[in-house]
Design an enzyme around this catalytic site. Structure first.
Site, mmCIF file in Angstrom:
data_model
loop_
_atom_site.group_PDB
_atom_site.id
_atom_site.type_symbol
_atom_site.label_atom_id
_atom_site.label_comp_id
_atom_site.label_asym_id
_atom_site.label_seq_id
_atom_site.Cartn_x
_atom_site.Cartn_y
_atom_site.Cartn_z
ATOM 1 C CE LYS A 110 -1.779 3.069 1.938
ATOM 2 N NZ LYS A 110 -1.597 4.488 1.563
ATOM 3 N N GLY B 156 6.872 5.063 8.259
ATOM 4 C CA GLY B 156 6.072 6.288 8.288
ATOM 5 C C GLY B 156 6.170 6.949 9.647
ATOM 6 C CD GLU C 235 13.186 0.517 9.275
ATOM 7 O OE1 GLU C 235 13.741 1.472 9.845
ATOM 8 O OE2 GLU C 235 13.776 -0.543 9.033
ATOM 9 C CB CYS D 259 13.321 8.573 8.259
ATOM 10 S SG CYS D 259 14.294 7.494 7.208
ATOM 11 C CD GLU E 206 10.526 12.757 11.611
ATOM 12 O OE1 GLU E 206 9.364 12.405 11.817
ATOM 13 O OE2 GLU E 206 11.365 12.052 11.027
HETATM 14 P P1 NAD Z 1 2.355 8.571 7.556
HETATM 15 O O1 NAD Z 1 2.531 7.719 8.750
HETATM 16 O O2 NAD Z 1 1.311 9.605 7.566
HETATM 17 O O3 NAD Z 1 2.054 7.671 6.262
HETATM 18 C C1 NAD Z 1 2.843 6.559 5.920
HETATM 19 C C2 NAD Z 1 1.971 5.515 5.261
HETATM 20 O O4 NAD Z 1 0.995 5.084 6.188
HETATM 21 C C3 NAD Z 1 1.211 6.012 4.031
HETATM 22 O O5 NAD Z 1 1.175 4.991 3.067
HETATM 23 C C4 NAD Z 1 -0.176 6.257 4.584
HETATM 24 O O6 NAD Z 1 -1.181 6.140 3.610
HETATM 25 C C5 NAD Z 1 -0.283 5.146 5.602
HETATM 26 N N1 NAD Z 1 -1.285 5.393 6.652
HETATM 27 C C6 NAD Z 1 -1.730 6.576 7.138
HETATM 28 N N2 NAD Z 1 -2.684 6.378 8.066
HETATM 29 C C7 NAD Z 1 -2.845 5.040 8.171
HETATM 30 C C8 NAD Z 1 -3.677 4.217 8.978
HETATM 31 N N3 NAD Z 1 -4.539 4.735 9.846
HETATM 32 N N4 NAD Z 1 -3.560 2.868 8.849
HETATM 33 C C9 NAD Z 1 -2.687 2.334 7.973
HETATM 34 N N5 NAD Z 1 -1.890 3.071 7.174
HETATM 35 C C10 NAD Z 1 -1.953 4.409 7.276
HETATM 36 O O7 NAD Z 1 3.792 9.158 7.317
HETATM 37 P P2 NAD Z 1 4.222 10.235 6.248
HETATM 38 O O8 NAD Z 1 3.876 11.571 6.753
HETATM 39 O O9 NAD Z 1 3.733 9.819 4.913
HETATM 40 O O10 NAD Z 1 5.809 10.006 6.265
HETATM 41 C C11 NAD Z 1 6.640 10.734 7.060
HETATM 42 C C12 NAD Z 1 7.108 9.954 8.258
HETATM 43 O O11 NAD Z 1 7.723 8.733 7.850
HETATM 44 C C13 NAD Z 1 8.168 10.688 9.031
HETATM 45 O O12 NAD Z 1 7.926 10.598 10.404
HETATM 46 C C14 NAD Z 1 9.451 9.957 8.661
HETATM 47 O O13 NAD Z 1 10.485 10.087 9.583
HETATM 48 C C15 NAD Z 1 8.981 8.581 8.506
HETATM 49 N N6 NAD Z 1 9.908 7.793 7.668
HETATM 50 C C16 NAD Z 1 10.688 6.855 8.281
HETATM 51 C C17 NAD Z 1 11.616 6.136 7.546
HETATM 52 C C18 NAD Z 1 12.476 5.088 8.203
HETATM 53 O O14 NAD Z 1 13.013 4.247 7.512
HETATM 54 N N7 NAD Z 1 12.645 5.088 9.513
HETATM 55 C C19 NAD Z 1 11.740 6.366 6.175
HETATM 56 C C20 NAD Z 1 10.929 7.332 5.583
HETATM 57 C C21 NAD Z 1 10.013 8.037 6.359
#
Ligand code: NAD
Length: 487
Positions: A183, A236, A258, A292, A389
């Protein structure tokens, strides 16, 4: 036709990829995708929902019971390697899709496509090399272990590095023989769909990879909660990560999280500043700080604080921000929402001082989500700018006097993803590498060029579990112990 905004679409992004077929989502609805450089809608993607996820999980299960599940590991590896080769053939198209979708400068998008190819090459080569062991046991027994796939793996990924994160997550899962349901993020997911088209061309058996685009709270939540999923990999935000872990708990399945970071780089007075400078700045502004592992905190020993700050400021003033296709130092932020969040931090300086900012180029389209990279000083360690962050191009510089103080500040957030140490003192390097709470520590470098081979993941609120490298393959498999009595 506009040469700077045309999308190379050789697949239909309004469809889901399920069981080897390109199907419309059950609700027949789409979601608009925005080009963050202009604010214009550039494509529509499928709005997948719970029914589509259910369909995808069934298709993945059927793949495990069919050709994919019976395939020898070496053949799985060959297919992954072939996918990598096809990614390289498509590198220009993929880079263009990612640049227009995420807003990242073209050269960076290209580097991400090549990293995706490298993941496929790495995991393609590893597929037949992860082995169990024999265990000396009592007389009359032979005991050995088998490394088996979990079964159906669910992958939920963010918008900031779609290709790299798909590479590490899907690459590891397929390497071990799992069947994956992906997804991607609703903000940017064209390369995820393109990846499915490439995998199909490369001969990946039907159902081994399924892609269901859609909203997090719809398709994402349905995938996380689906009882047919045997392992979840989530990348995320911390808040959504908690929801995923709760959903995984209800089905008692393992989960890799992650999450975010507030990574520090520690610069001591004996450091090679000329070498450190580009790493320090780049680790803050790469992908407009939406990384991240961004090094959003620079801790510097007081004796060299003013000199380092001045030299970083000089670099900041030279940074140019503009449309992704102009290929400057930074592109826009991914969305108006992200721009609002980052601007909100900058509107609340709490005593911090803006030392330098980069320039948004004059002809940057008015509808784009541009934000000048900003270097801050006089930030107390308890200021939210030093703790939270920000996920934008904002770095804080914090002085310290002693090694102990540096460690205390470095470890003083809830996160622990990546850290950098800049010092010529070998004993200090070793002490700090142990003392800093972090999933990765880099000594006299930062990020090591991406490092497909290097296990990656967090401690604390940065998450748990490891992806990348061979270590990921232990997470994407489960150990079975076989004890045979033969007398
Ligand atoms: P997010 O958590 O909003 O979204 C990430 C994913 O989760 C998307 O595909 C989104 O559609 C999905 N999602 C959202 N709500 C959901 C729910 N209720 N149930 C299931 N899935 C859901 O994050 P973002 O704003 O898109 O990304 C930024 C964040 O990701 C930052 O905090 C960043 O540090 C982190 N990140 C971490 C890494 C790592 O490897 N540690 C890498 C990249 C980004």
């Amino acid at each position: 036709m506009n040469a700077t905004t045309d999308l190379p679409l050789w697949f239909d992004p309004t469809r889901c990829f399920i069981g080897g077929e390109w199907v419309l989502p059950n609700g027949q609805e789409t979601l608009p995708l925005e080009n963050p450089s202009t604010g214009e809608t550039i494509a529509h993607i499928a709005r997948g929902g719970a029914d589509d996820i259910d369909h995808a999980v069934s298709a993945a299960r059927a793949a495990l019971n069919g050709e994919w599940g019976r395939m020898p590991a070496a053949e799985r590896g060959r297919i992954l390697t072939r996918i990598g080769q096809k990614v390289v053939e498509r590198v220009d198209d993929l880079a263009r899709l990612e640049a227009l979708d995420v807003g990242k400068p073209l050269k960076q998008a290209r580097a991400d496509a090549l990293a995706l190819a490298r993941y496929m090459e790495f995991y393609g080569g590893a597929a037949d090399k992860i082995m169990g062991e024999t265990i000396p046991y009592r007389h009359g027994y032979t005991v050995y272990t088998l490394r088996e796939p979990h079964g159906v793996t669910g992958h939920i990924v963010p918008w900031n590095y779609p290709m790299q994160i798909i590479g590490r997550s899907i690459g590891g899962a397929l390497c071990m023989g799992n069947a994956a349901v992906l997804k991607p993020a609703e903000e940017a997911c064209l390369t995820a769909i393109a990846f499915a088209a490439i995998a199909q061309e490369a001969g990946l058996p039907k159902g081994a990879l399924n892609v269901v685009p859609g909203l997090g709270e719809e398709a994402g939540a349905a995938l996380a909660a689906h009882p047919g999923v045997n392992h979840l990999s989530f990348t995320g935000s911390v808040g959504v990560g908690m929801l995923i872990q709760q959903a995984a708990a209800k089905n008692v399945v393992p989960v890799t999280l992650e999450l975010g970071g507030k990574s520090p780089q520690l610069v001591f007075e004996d450091a090679d500043i000329d070498r450190a400078l580009p790493f320090l700045v780049n680790a803050g502004i790469q992908n407009a700080g939406q990384t991240c592992s961004a090094a959003s905190r620079i801790l510097v020993q007081r004796k060299i604080h003013d000199e380092l700050l001045a030299r970083m400021a000089e670099r900041y003033r030279a940074l140019e921000v503009g449309p992704a296709m102009a290929d400057l130092d930074l592109g826009p932020l991914v969305s108006a929402r992200q721009q609002e969040i980052v601007s909100g931090f900058l509107a609340n300086l709490g005593g911090a001082r803006i030392v330098a900012q980069g320039q948004i180029v004059e002809n940057a389209p008015a509808g784009g989500h541009y934000l000048a990279p900003t270097l801050l000083a006089d930030v107390s360690p308890d200021n939210q700018l030093a703790r939270d962050e920000i996920f934008g191009p904002v770095q804080v510089v914090i002085p310290f006097d002693t090694e102990e103080e540096a460690v205390a500040i470095a470890n003083g957030t809830d996160y622990g993803l990546v850290a950098g140490i800049w010092t010529a003192d070998g004993a200090r390097q070793m002490r700090l590498a142990k003392a800093i709470r972090s999933g990765q520590v880099f000594i006299n470098n930062y990020g090591a060029g991406g490092g497909v081979e290097l296990p990656f993941g967090g401690t604390g609120r940065s998450g748990h579990g490891r992806e990348k490298g061979l270590e990921a393959l232990y997470g994407f498999s489960v150990l079975k112990t076989v004890a045979a009595w033969h007398g």
